[in-house]
Design an enzyme around this catalytic site. Structure first.
Site, PDB file in Angstrom:
ATOM      1  N   THR A 122      -0.450   7.006   6.491  1.00  0.00           N
ATOM      2  CA  THR A 122      -0.883   8.337   6.919  1.00  0.00           C
ATOM      3  C   THR A 122      -0.153   9.455   6.194  1.00  0.00           C
ATOM      4  O   THR A 122       0.904   9.259   5.592  1.00  0.00           O
ATOM      5  CB  THR A 122      -0.666   8.512   8.435  1.00  0.00           C
ATOM      6  OG1 THR A 122       0.731   8.455   8.735  1.00  0.00           O
ATOM      7  CG2 THR A 122      -1.399   7.439   9.228  1.00  0.00           C
ATOM      8  N   ASP A 123      -0.747  10.660   6.311  1.00  0.00           N
ATOM      9  CA  ASP A 123      -0.102  11.852   5.788  1.00  0.00           C
ATOM     10  C   ASP A 123       0.760  12.470   6.903  1.00  0.00           C
ATOM     11  O   ASP A 123       0.917  11.875   7.972  1.00  0.00           O
ATOM     12  CB  ASP A 123      -1.129  12.842   5.235  1.00  0.00           C
ATOM     13  CG  ASP A 123      -2.133  13.314   6.276  1.00  0.00           C
ATOM     14  OD1 ASP A 123      -1.871  13.187   7.496  1.00  0.00           O
ATOM     15  OD2 ASP A 123      -3.191  13.831   5.872  1.00  0.00           O
ATOM     16  N   MET A 124       1.275  13.652   6.679  1.00  0.00           N
ATOM     17  CA  MET A 124       2.161  14.277   7.670  1.00  0.00           C
ATOM     18  C   MET A 124       1.443  14.598   8.973  1.00  0.00           C
ATOM     19  O   MET A 124       2.070  14.733  10.008  1.00  0.00           O
ATOM     20  CB  MET A 124       2.814  15.529   7.084  1.00  0.00           C
ATOM     21  CG  MET A 124       3.828  15.187   6.000  1.00  0.00           C
ATOM     22  SD  MET A 124       4.626  16.629   5.272  1.00  0.00           S
ATOM     23  CE  MET A 124       5.397  17.375   6.682  1.00  0.00           C
TER      24      MET A 124
ATOM     25  N   ILE B 259      -2.950  11.362   9.795  1.00  0.00           N
ATOM     26  CA  ILE B 259      -4.297  10.956   9.379  1.00  0.00           C
ATOM     27  C   ILE B 259      -4.180  10.077   8.139  1.00  0.00           C
ATOM     28  O   ILE B 259      -3.365  10.346   7.254  1.00  0.00           O
ATOM     29  CB  ILE B 259      -5.159  12.200   9.074  1.00  0.00           C
ATOM     30  CG1 ILE B 259      -5.363  13.014  10.358  1.00  0.00           C
ATOM     31  CG2 ILE B 259      -6.490  11.822   8.450  1.00  0.00           C
ATOM     32  CD1 ILE B 259      -6.011  14.366  10.140  1.00  0.00           C
TER      33      ILE B 259
END
Length: 135
Positions: free
Chosen positions: A21-23, A26
């Site tokens: 995931t990103d920050m 997601i």
């Protein structure tokens, strides 16, 4: 998605890890390509093909083309499935449809063209197990 009379898809399950995931929690867009690659490798194993032995014999699979659509987001700790289905094939080329879904909801779809290549970089015949699949 597949037509009602289409051959059954191979289903590969996976969980979304923090590293996927990103920050914002997601799934990072490029990781969907990793998910479908894992699913293709698992599908090839179910056909009885050992890709290490195939490579040692002089044949590898190369992704030639990917066309994809991002439909919805996956998040940290989601349980996902990747459906892999053969669209068509020729002597050296295989076209697949792959759908990443959460439950019944499609999140990502891809049409992937894979080519069998010899170590010289020239196309070669697909393994017999793939050539024998129904069209």
């Amino acid at each position: 998605m597949s037509a009602p009379d289409a051959p059954a898809a191979h289903v590969f399950g996976l969980d979304v890890h923090y590293e996927d995931t990103d920050m914002g929690g997601i799934v990072y867009h490029a990781n969907y390509l990793r998910f479908i690659e894992r699913a293709r490798s698992a599908w090839v194993r179910t056909l009885g093909i050992d890709q290490n032995a195939l490579r040692e014999a002089g044949t590898v699979f190369v992704v030639r083309h990917v066309e994809c659509d991002f439909l919805a987001t996956a998040r940290f700790e989601d349980a996902l499935c990747v459906d892999t289905r053969v669209l068509d094939r020729s002597g050296a080329r295989l076209r697949l449809e792959q759908v990443v879904r959460r439950g019944d909801q499609p999140l990502f779809t891809a049409r992937v063209t894979v080519v069998a290549m010899g170590l010289s970089g020239r196309p070669t015949r697909l393994p017999a197990e793939i050539r024998a699949l129904p069209r």
